[in-house]
Structure formats: structure tokens, C-alpha cells
Design a protein around this motif. Structure first.
Motif, short mmCIF file in Angstrom:
data_model
loop_
_atom_site.label_atom_id
_atom_site.label_comp_id
_atom_site.label_asym_id
_atom_site.label_seq_id
_atom_site.Cartn_x
_atom_site.Cartn_y
_atom_site.Cartn_z
N TYR A 1 0.73 -1.04 -0.03
CA TYR A 1 0.24 0.13 0.31
C TYR A 1 0.72 1.16 0.36
CZ TYR A 1 -3.61 3.58 1.21
OH TYR A 1 -3.49 4.81 1.33
N ASN A 2 1.37 1.31 0.81
CA ASN A 2 2.74 2.15 1.13
C ASN A 2 3.73 2.61 -0.46
OD1 ASN A 2 1.89 2.60 3.43
ND2 ASN A 2 3.58 1.80 4.13
N ALA A 3 3.93 1.36 -1.51
CA ALA A 3 4.03 1.83 -2.10
C ALA A 3 3.34 1.90 -3.28
CB ALA A 3 5.17 0.42 -2.75
N ILE A 4 2.51 1.51 -3.38
CA ILE A 4 1.12 2.23 -4.51
C ILE A 4 1.19 3.65 -4.11
CG2 ILE A 4 -1.52 2.11 -4.83
CD1 ILE A 4 -0.36 -1.05 -5.48
N SER A 5 0.72 3.91 -2.86
CA SER A 5 0.38 5.67 -2.19
C SER A 5 1.63 6.84 -2.91
CB SER A 5 0.20 5.37 -1.06
OG SER A 5 1.06 5.73 0.05
N GLN A 6 2.51 5.97 -3.19
CA GLN A 6 4.11 6.66 -3.00
C GLN A 6 4.08 6.76 -4.95
OE1 GLN A 6 7.01 5.18 -1.64
NE2 GLN A 6 7.62 5.78 0.20
N VAL A 7 3.07 5.78 -5.61
CA VAL A 7 3.60 5.49 -7.09
C VAL A 7 2.64 7.40 -7.38
CG1 VAL A 7 2.57 4.67 -8.50
CG2 VAL A 7 4.14 3.66 -7.58
N TYR A 8 1.41 7.20 -6.48
CA TYR A 8 0.35 8.04 -6.91
C TYR A 8 0.33 9.06 -6.42
CZ TYR A 8 -1.80 4.14 -10.33
OH TYR A 8 -1.44 3.49 -10.83
N GLN A 9 1.02 9.62 -5.64
CA GLN A 9 1.14 10.59 -4.91
C GLN A 9 -0.27 10.78 -3.99
OE1 GLN A 9 2.82 13.57 -7.02
NE2 GLN A 9 4.86 12.59 -7.64
N THR A 10 -0.88 9.84 -3.40
CA THR A 10 -1.87 10.16 -2.68
C THR A 10 -1.72 10.38 -0.62
OG1 THR A 10 -1.83 7.80 -1.61
CG2 THR A 10 -3.31 8.36 -3.33
N ASN A 11 -0.60 10.61 -0.83
CA ASN A 11 -0.64 11.30 0.73
C ASN A 11 -0.45 12.71 0.28
OD1 ASN A 11 -0.48 8.51 1.96
ND2 ASN A 11 1.38 9.08 1.71
N THR A 12 0.21 13.28 -0.61
CA THR A 12 0.76 14.47 -1.17
C THR A 12 -0.74 15.56 -0.86
OG1 THR A 12 0.40 14.71 -3.16
CG2 THR A 12 2.76 14.54 -2.28
N ASN A 13 -0.34 16.88 -0.25
CA ASN A 13 -2.27 17.59 -0.30
C ASN A 13 -1.80 18.89 -1.37
OD1 ASN A 13 -2.93 16.00 2.56
ND2 ASN A 13 -1.51 17.02 3.64
N TYR A 14 -2.68 18.51 -1.90
CA TYR A 14 -2.72 19.77 -2.68
C TYR A 14 -3.98 21.41 -2.46
CZ TYR A 14 -0.98 16.25 -6.29
OH TYR A 14 0.05 15.42 -6.66
N LYS A 15 -3.35 22.30 -2.70
CA LYS A 15 -3.89 23.39 -2.27
C LYS A 15 -5.05 23.66 -3.74
CE LYS A 15 -1.03 24.60 1.10
NZ LYS A 15 0.36 25.70 2.06
N PRO A 16 -6.35 23.99 -4.26
CA PRO A 16 -6.28 24.53 -4.99
C PRO A 16 -6.56 26.16 -4.94
CG PRO A 16 -8.10 24.64 -2.84
CD PRO A 16 -6.96 23.59 -2.65
N LYS A 17 -6.73 26.02 -6.51
CA LYS A 17 -6.21 28.20 -7.01
C LYS A 17 -7.20 28.69 -6.09
CE LYS A 17 -3.30 25.99 -10.82
NZ LYS A 17 -3.03 26.28 -12.47
N ALA A 18 -6.13 29.69 -6.14
CA ALA A 18 -7.39 30.88 -5.96
C ALA A 18 -8.58 31.12 -6.54
CB ALA A 18 -6.17 32.19 -4.94
N ALA A 19 -9.58 31.28 -6.49
CA ALA A 19 -11.14 31.76 -7.82
C ALA A 19 -10.13 32.93 -7.99
CB ALA A 19 -12.10 31.85 -6.86
N GLY A 20 -10.63 32.98 -9.06
CA GLY A 20 -10.68 34.67 -10.09
C GLY A 20 -9.23 34.98 -11.04
N SER A 21 -8.58 33.92 -10.27
CA SER A 21 -7.15 34.18 -11.18
C SER A 21 -6.48 33.04 -12.14
CB SER A 21 -5.84 33.65 -9.22
OG SER A 21 -6.31 32.16 -9.70
N SER A 22 -6.61 34.16 -13.47
CA SER A 22 -6.72 33.14 -13.80
C SER A 22 -5.68 33.88 -15.80
CB SER A 22 -7.95 33.81 -15.15
OG SER A 22 -8.30 34.80 -15.53
N TYR A 23 -4.92 32.87 -16.22
CA TYR A 23 -3.99 32.81 -16.93
C TYR A 23 -3.72 33.47 -18.47
CZ TYR A 23 -1.65 30.69 -13.10
OH TYR A 23 -1.07 29.89 -12.29
N GLY A 24 -5.27 33.10 -18.55
CA GLY A 24 -5.74 34.64 -20.21
C GLY A 24 -7.17 34.41 -19.80
N SER A 25 -7.26 34.31 -21.36
CA SER A 25 -9.09 34.71 -21.44
C SER A 25 -9.63 32.61 -22.25
CB SER A 25 -9.34 35.76 -22.17
OG SER A 25 -9.09 36.63 -23.19
N ASP A 26 -10.37 33.17 -22.43
CA ASP A 26 -11.19 31.68 -23.71
C ASP A 26 -11.54 33.09 -24.68
OD1 ASP A 26 -10.61 29.98 -21.56
OD2 ASP A 26 -12.93 30.21 -20.56
N LYS A 27 -11.83 32.10 -25.83
CA LYS A 27 -10.98 32.86 -27.64
C LYS A 27 -12.39 31.36 -27.83
CE LYS A 27 -9.37 34.65 -31.18
NZ LYS A 27 -8.60 35.15 -31.53
#
Length: 93
Positions: free
Chosen positions: A6-32
């Protein structure tokens, strides 16, 4: 249960890392949105078909006049051949 697997699999899929959501409203470009030339032509053709009448009034008036005059005669064999031809052309598609 093997915990080391289980530990080996969790390392492969990086299930232990915590992801922080991006701040709302921050966009890198506009849609077209761009409509292709084919799409524009398709829209024009669709509009033309929508404006065309569904019934050919001139043909209907001609057949009604022939029926009222008693000159509209179609043989049963011709009618059957048209139905068979139409059915066989639909099957070929």
C-alpha cells in the motif's frame, strides 16, 4: 493485508500529498471561441433550409388540377416501382 505494498502504491500515485486549490479569479488568459469556415457555411445552409417551404405548392396545385379534371392517372406498377426504388436506395445508405 500488506501495508508495504500500500505504501509503495501510495508513493506512485502520490496520494499522501496535499494539494491546495488555486485562488478563485486568478486566470492566466482569456477564453476565445472561433467558428470554422465549415461551421459558418453550415449555419448559412441551415438557415436557408429553415426558410425554404416544406411543401412544393406549385406541384400540389398541378396535381390537384389534374385530379379534378380526371387526367391524373398513375399505373400501379409505376407506383410500386417507385416505392421499391426508394426503399432500396435507403438500404444502400
Amino acid at each position: 493485508m500488506r501495508i508495504d505494498a500500500y505504501n509503495a502504491i501510495s508513493q506512485v500515485y502520490q496520494t499522501n500529498t496535499n494539494y491546495k486549490p488555486k485562488a478563485a479569479g486568478s486566470s492566466y488568459g482569456s477564453d476565445k471561441v472561433e467558428i470554422s469556415t465549415f461551421g459558418k457555411e453550415f449555419q448559412a445552409a441551415k438557415a436557408a433550409v429553415a426558410q425554404a417551404p416544406d411543401v412544393r405548392e406549385d406541384k400540389i396545385a398541378e396535381i390537384k388540377a389534374m385530379m379534378s379534371a380526371g387526367t391524373y392517372n398513375i399505373s400501379g406498377m409505376d407506383f410500386a416501382n417507385k416505392i421499391v426504388d426508394e426503399y432500396s436506395s435507403e438500404l444502400a445508405l
